[in-house]
Scaffold this motif. Structure first.
Motif, PDB file in Angstrom:
ATOM      1  N   ASN A  48     -23.849 -17.877  -7.283  1.00 29.95           N
ATOM      2  CA  ASN A  48     -22.862 -18.944  -7.295  1.00 29.95           C
ATOM      3  C   ASN A  48     -21.588 -18.497  -6.600  1.00 29.95           C
ATOM      4  OD1 ASN A  48     -24.526 -20.686  -8.780  1.00 29.95           O
ATOM      5  ND2 ASN A  48     -23.797 -19.845 -10.728  1.00 29.95           N
ATOM      6  N   ARG A  49     -20.840 -19.486  -6.117  1.00 33.77           N
ATOM      7  CA  ARG A  49     -19.538 -19.187  -5.524  1.00 33.77           C
ATOM      8  C   ARG A  49     -18.609 -18.679  -6.629  1.00 33.77           C
ATOM      9  NH1 ARG A  49     -17.201 -23.206  -1.036  1.00 33.77           N
ATOM     10  NH2 ARG A  49     -19.384 -22.843  -0.456  1.00 33.77           N
ATOM     11  N   GLU A  50     -17.926 -17.585  -6.370  1.00 31.97           N
ATOM     12  CA  GLU A  50     -17.076 -17.001  -7.396  1.00 31.97           C
ATOM     13  C   GLU A  50     -15.647 -16.808  -6.921  1.00 31.97           C
ATOM     14  OE1 GLU A  50     -18.423 -13.155  -8.653  1.00 31.97           O
ATOM     15  OE2 GLU A  50     -18.061 -12.221  -6.706  1.00 31.97           O
ATOM     16  N   PHE A  51     -14.752 -16.919  -7.858  1.00 29.58           N
ATOM     17  CA  PHE A  51     -13.332 -16.759  -7.605  1.00 29.58           C
ATOM     18  C   PHE A  51     -12.993 -15.323  -7.247  1.00 29.58           C
ATOM     19  CE2 PHE A  51      -8.852 -17.261  -8.075  1.00 29.58           C
ATOM     20  CZ  PHE A  51      -8.384 -16.207  -8.860  1.00 29.58           C
ATOM     21  N   VAL A  52     -12.102 -15.151  -6.295  1.00 33.89           N
ATOM     22  CA  VAL A  52     -11.643 -13.825  -5.910  1.00 33.89           C
ATOM     23  C   VAL A  52     -10.139 -13.671  -6.177  1.00 33.89           C
ATOM     24  CG1 VAL A  52     -11.339 -12.181  -4.015  1.00 33.89           C
ATOM     25  CG2 VAL A  52     -13.416 -13.605  -4.137  1.00 33.89           C
ATOM     26  N   ALA A  53      -9.342 -14.599  -5.637  1.00 37.56           N
ATOM     27  CA  ALA A  53      -7.885 -14.463  -5.776  1.00 37.56           C
ATOM     28  C   ALA A  53      -7.215 -15.826  -5.576  1.00 37.56           C
ATOM     29  CB  ALA A  53      -7.335 -13.457  -4.778  1.00 37.56           C
ATOM     30  N   HIS A  54      -6.001 -15.940  -6.135  1.00 37.02           N
ATOM     31  CA  HIS A  54      -5.224 -17.180  -6.042  1.00 37.02           C
ATOM     32  C   HIS A  54      -3.767 -16.823  -5.792  1.00 37.02           C
ATOM     33  CE1 HIS A  54      -2.669 -20.337  -7.875  1.00 37.02           C
ATOM     34  NE2 HIS A  54      -3.570 -21.171  -7.383  1.00 37.02           N
ATOM     35  N   ILE A  55      -3.081 -17.686  -5.061  1.00 40.26           N
ATOM     36  CA  ILE A  55      -1.653 -17.507  -4.831  1.00 40.26           C
ATOM     37  C   ILE A  55      -0.979 -18.858  -4.924  1.00 40.26           C
ATOM     38  CG2 ILE A  55      -1.837 -17.709  -2.299  1.00 40.26           C
ATOM     39  CD1 ILE A  55       0.295 -15.433  -2.157  1.00 40.26           C
ATOM     40  N   ASN A  56       0.177 -18.888  -5.578  1.00 41.71           N
ATOM     41  CA  ASN A  56       0.853 -20.173  -5.739  1.00 41.71           C
ATOM     42  C   ASN A  56       1.563 -20.578  -4.452  1.00 41.71           C
ATOM     43  OD1 ASN A  56       3.102 -18.459  -5.823  1.00 41.71           O
ATOM     44  ND2 ASN A  56       4.159 -19.760  -7.309  1.00 41.71           N
ATOM     45  N   TRP A  57       2.225 -21.717  -4.476  1.00 41.93           N
ATOM     46  CA  TRP A  57       2.789 -22.292  -3.257  1.00 41.93           C
ATOM     47  C   TRP A  57       3.809 -21.369  -2.589  1.00 41.93           C
ATOM     48  CZ3 TRP A  57       8.006 -23.268  -2.649  1.00 41.93           C
ATOM     49  CH2 TRP A  57       8.783 -23.136  -3.808  1.00 41.93           C
ATOM     50  N   SER A  58       4.562 -20.635  -3.374  1.00 45.77           N
ATOM     51  CA  SER A  58       5.630 -19.806  -2.801  1.00 45.77           C
ATOM     52  C   SER A  58       5.180 -18.378  -2.511  1.00 45.77           C
ATOM     53  CB  SER A  58       6.809 -19.759  -3.761  1.00 45.77           C
ATOM     54  OG  SER A  58       6.462 -19.036  -4.927  1.00 45.77           O
ATOM     55  N   GLY A  59       4.037 -17.997  -3.079  1.00 42.96           N
ATOM     56  CA  GLY A  59       3.617 -16.608  -2.954  1.00 42.96           C
ATOM     57  C   GLY A  59       4.144 -15.727  -4.064  1.00 42.96           C
ATOM     58  N   GLY A  60       4.868 -16.329  -4.993  1.00 41.16           N
ATOM     59  CA  GLY A  60       5.471 -15.547  -6.052  1.00 41.16           C
ATOM     60  C   GLY A  60       4.556 -15.220  -7.210  1.00 41.16           C
ATOM     61  N   THR A  61       3.447 -15.922  -7.297  1.00 46.92           N
ATOM     62  CA  THR A  61       2.497 -15.688  -8.391  1.00 46.92           C
ATOM     63  C   THR A  61       1.103 -15.549  -7.822  1.00 46.92           C
ATOM     64  OG1 THR A  61       3.847 -17.012  -9.907  1.00 46.92           O
ATOM     65  CG2 THR A  61       1.558 -16.603 -10.532  1.00 46.92           C
ATOM     66  N   THR A  62       0.412 -14.520  -8.259  1.00 43.98           N
ATOM     67  CA  THR A  62      -0.964 -14.291  -7.812  1.00 43.98           C
ATOM     68  C   THR A  62      -1.859 -14.037  -9.022  1.00 43.98           C
ATOM     69  OG1 THR A  62      -0.544 -11.922  -7.521  1.00 43.98           O
ATOM     70  CG2 THR A  62      -0.261 -13.347  -5.590  1.00 43.98           C
ATOM     71  N   LYS A  63      -3.136 -14.239  -8.808  1.00 41.87           N
ATOM     72  CA  LYS A  63      -4.122 -13.961  -9.852  1.00 41.87           C
ATOM     73  C   LYS A  63      -5.388 -13.471  -9.173  1.00 41.87           C
ATOM     74  CE  LYS A  63      -6.096 -15.870 -14.077  1.00 41.87           C
ATOM     75  NZ  LYS A  63      -6.109 -17.032 -15.008  1.00 41.87           N
ATOM     76  N   TYR A  64      -6.060 -12.521  -9.832  1.00 36.04           N
ATOM     77  CA  TYR A  64      -7.247 -11.909  -9.241  1.00 36.04           C
ATOM     78  C   TYR A  64      -8.406 -11.898 -10.218  1.00 36.04           C
ATOM     79  CZ  TYR A  64      -3.960 -10.130  -5.764  1.00 36.04           C
ATOM     80  OH  TYR A  64      -2.994 -10.025  -4.781  1.00 36.04           O
ATOM     81  N   ALA A  65      -9.600 -11.955  -9.668  1.00 41.20           N
ATOM     82  CA  ALA A  65     -10.777 -11.677 -10.463  1.00 41.20           C
ATOM     83  C   ALA A  65     -10.764 -10.203 -10.846  1.00 41.20           C
ATOM     84  CB  ALA A  65     -12.031 -12.006  -9.661  1.00 41.20           C
ATOM     85  N   GLU A  66     -11.424  -9.885 -11.939  1.00 40.75           N
ATOM     86  CA  GLU A  66     -11.455  -8.496 -12.384  1.00 40.75           C
ATOM     87  C   GLU A  66     -12.024  -7.589 -11.299  1.00 40.75           C
ATOM     88  OE1 GLU A  66      -9.349  -8.712 -15.671  1.00 40.75           O
ATOM     89  OE2 GLU A  66     -10.336  -6.854 -15.055  1.00 40.75           O
ATOM     90  N   SER A  67     -12.995  -8.089 -10.576  1.00 42.12           N
ATOM     91  CA  SER A  67     -13.643  -7.280  -9.543  1.00 42.12           C
ATOM     92  C   SER A  67     -12.717  -6.987  -8.365  1.00 42.12           C
ATOM     93  CB  SER A  67     -14.892  -8.001  -9.034  1.00 42.12           C
ATOM     94  OG  SER A  67     -14.540  -9.266  -8.496  1.00 42.12           O
ATOM     95  N   ALA A  68     -11.643  -7.769  -8.237  1.00 45.53           N
ATOM     96  CA  ALA A  68     -10.728  -7.626  -7.109  1.00 45.53           C
ATOM     97  C   ALA A  68      -9.442  -6.876  -7.469  1.00 45.53           C
ATOM     98  CB  ALA A  68     -10.364  -8.998  -6.563  1.00 45.53           C
ATOM     99  N   LYS A  69      -9.141  -6.801  -8.734  1.00 41.73           N
ATOM    100  CA  LYS A  69      -7.895  -6.169  -9.166  1.00 41.73           C
ATOM    101  C   LYS A  69      -7.809  -4.720  -8.706  1.00 41.73           C
ATOM    102  CE  LYS A  69      -6.962  -9.002 -13.251  1.00 41.73           C
ATOM    103  NZ  LYS A  69      -6.875  -9.027 -14.724  1.00 41.73           N
ATOM    104  N   GLY A  70      -6.655  -4.390  -8.131  1.00 40.30           N
ATOM    105  CA  GLY A  70      -6.424  -3.027  -7.687  1.00 40.30           C
ATOM    106  C   GLY A  70      -6.986  -2.709  -6.315  1.00 40.30           C
ATOM    107  N   ARG A  71      -7.823  -3.591  -5.777  1.00 44.59           N
ATOM    108  CA  ARG A  71      -8.421  -3.344  -4.461  1.00 44.59           C
ATOM    109  C   ARG A  71      -8.044  -4.418  -3.440  1.00 44.59           C
ATOM    110  NH1 ARG A  71     -13.900  -3.417  -3.805  1.00 44.59           N
ATOM    111  NH2 ARG A  71     -14.163  -5.044  -5.377  1.00 44.59           N
ATOM    112  N   PHE A  72      -7.896  -5.655  -3.893  1.00 49.09           N
ATOM    113  CA  PHE A  72      -7.607  -6.773  -2.996  1.00 49.09           C
ATOM    114  C   PHE A  72      -6.176  -7.256  -3.215  1.00 49.09           C
ATOM    115  CE2 PHE A  72     -12.271  -8.484  -2.822  1.00 49.09           C
ATOM    116  CZ  PHE A  72     -12.704  -7.236  -2.385  1.00 49.09           C
ATOM    117  N   THR A  73      -5.575  -7.756  -2.133  1.00 50.30           N
ATOM    118  CA  THR A  73      -4.238  -8.332  -2.213  1.00 50.30           C
ATOM    119  C   THR A  73      -4.205  -9.643  -1.441  1.00 50.30           C
ATOM    120  OG1 THR A  73      -3.212  -6.135  -2.326  1.00 50.30           O
ATOM    121  CG2 THR A  73      -1.792  -7.992  -1.767  1.00 50.30           C
TER     122      THR A  73
END
Length: 129
Positions: A48-73
């Motif tokens: 299935n398609r899975e979430f990797v990362a999200h960024i809000n409109w300004s770039g001030g808030t981000t969220k990552y999947a556990e698999s991406a934390k610490g490796r992806f930006t």
């Protein structure tokens, strides 16, 4: 409405890095790229398609999947209508088609693909072990 085009995918050895780019083109009256929250998803074969990362409109808030934390930006440049995904320490299991997506309503469930209105065509990332 916004059109999204991903680029930057390719073949890389495990432990390597890639930087994905997503170019956004706003069409229609009143369309402003900075008004969209943006996300990256990926889909491996037969998964299935899975979430990797999200960024809000300004770039001030981000969220990552556990698999991406610490490796992806994830980052964005609203002046250039661009979103990026910097991927480091890549693993074989990161192999997938990566998609850029736009959310016009700033939905709460950023990990859900249903929260996004527009999608790019995807770019293939292949990590060799």
């Amino acid at each position: 409405q916004v059109q999204l085009v991903e680029s930057g995918g390719g073949l890389v050895q495990a432990g390597g890095s890639l930087r994905l780019s997503c170019a956004a083109s706003c069409t229609g009256p009143g369309c402003i790229f900075a008004s969209y929250a943006m996300g990256w998803f990926r889909q491996a074969p037969e998964k299935n398609r899975e979430f990797v990362a999200h960024i809000n409109w300004s770039g001030g808030t981000t969220k990552y999947a556990e698999s991406a934390k610490g490796r992806f930006t994830i980052s964005r440049d609203n002046d250039k209508n661009m979103v990026y995904l910097e991927m480091n320490s890549l693993k074989f299991e990161d192999t997938a088609v990566y998609y850029c997506a736009a959310d016009s309503r700033w939905r709460f469930r950023v990990e859900s693909y249903e929260s996004y209105d527009f999608w790019g065509q995807g770019t293939q990332v292949t990590v060799s072990s």
